[in-house]
Design an enzyme around this catalytic site. Structure first.
Site, PDB file in Angstrom:
ATOM      1  N   PRO A 115       0.763  -1.183   0.003  1.00  0.00           N
ATOM      2  CA  PRO A 115      -0.013   0.187  -0.043  1.00  0.00           C
ATOM      3  C   PRO A 115       0.845   1.090   0.080  1.00  0.00           C
ATOM      4  CG  PRO A 115       0.039  -0.810   2.092  1.00  0.00           C
ATOM      5  CD  PRO A 115       0.841  -1.830   1.342  1.00  0.00           C
ATOM      6  N   CYS A 116       1.465   1.704  -1.009  1.00  0.00           N
ATOM      7  CA  CYS A 116       2.297   2.822  -1.139  1.00  0.00           C
ATOM      8  C   CYS A 116       1.320   3.968  -1.235  1.00  0.00           C
ATOM      9  CB  CYS A 116       3.272   2.723  -2.465  1.00  0.00           C
ATOM     10  SG  CYS A 116       2.374   2.367  -4.004  1.00  0.00           S
ATOM     11  N   HIS A 117       0.136   3.764  -1.273  1.00  0.00           N
ATOM     12  CA  HIS A 117      -0.862   5.134  -1.452  1.00  0.00           C
ATOM     13  C   HIS A 117      -0.980   5.521   0.144  1.00  0.00           C
ATOM     14  CE1 HIS A 117      -3.395   1.484  -0.792  1.00  0.00           C
ATOM     15  NE2 HIS A 117      -4.280   2.493  -0.203  1.00  0.00           N
TER      16      HIS A 117
END
Length: 144
Positions: A115-117
């Site tokens: 989850p780089c968001h």
């Protein structure tokens, strides 16, 4: 495998029973193992329906040791929470490496599942995302 999410088209790739890429553009790769692709699609459907907080589909991301550490740490950020690039750098014991962390995040091959968001600017604002800021905003909105 092409996957039409509520936030836009994604492309999912697998190899050897692992998801290897979820990206916003097509890659010159064979899609791979149908079973793991179908599991990934089911989990993405549940995620976008706000019914899934943790993915269980097996993944395997290829990259440098530094990138791998960043990607592993990204997976520890709880659903619905965000941290800054600087905080991620501290968590991998590289407190002055916020820019390098940003580079590693940019090369995340399995977006959404890794989850780089959930990484935002130090000021709390949204910063770059491979799928665009609208996609990043949409993913964060799903997790609220």
């Amino acid at each position: 495998m092409q996957y039409n999410s509520p936030l836009g088209r994604l492309f999912i790739y697998a190899n050897g029973g692992f998801i290897t890429h979820i990206v916003m553009r097509s890659l010159p790769l064979d899609c791979g193992d149908t079973n793991v692709l179908l599991q990934c699609k089911q989990e993405l459907n549940a995620y976008f329906a706000r019914q899934l907080r943790e993915f269980t589909v097996p993944i395997k991301a290829s990259g440098t040791a530094f990138r791998a550490r960043c990607w592993q740490e990204l997976q520890k950020i709880p659903y619905g929470e965000t941290i800054s690039y600087g905080e991620l750098a501290k968590r991998i014991s590289q407190p002055t490496a916020a820019r390098a962390v940003g580079g590693a995040i940019h090369h995340n091959p399995i977006s959404i599942i890794i989850p780089c968001h959930r990484v935002i600017g130090a000021s709390g604002g949204l910063t770059g995302y491979a799928g665009g800021l609208d996609m990043k905003r949409g993913l964060l909105d799903i997790e609220r």
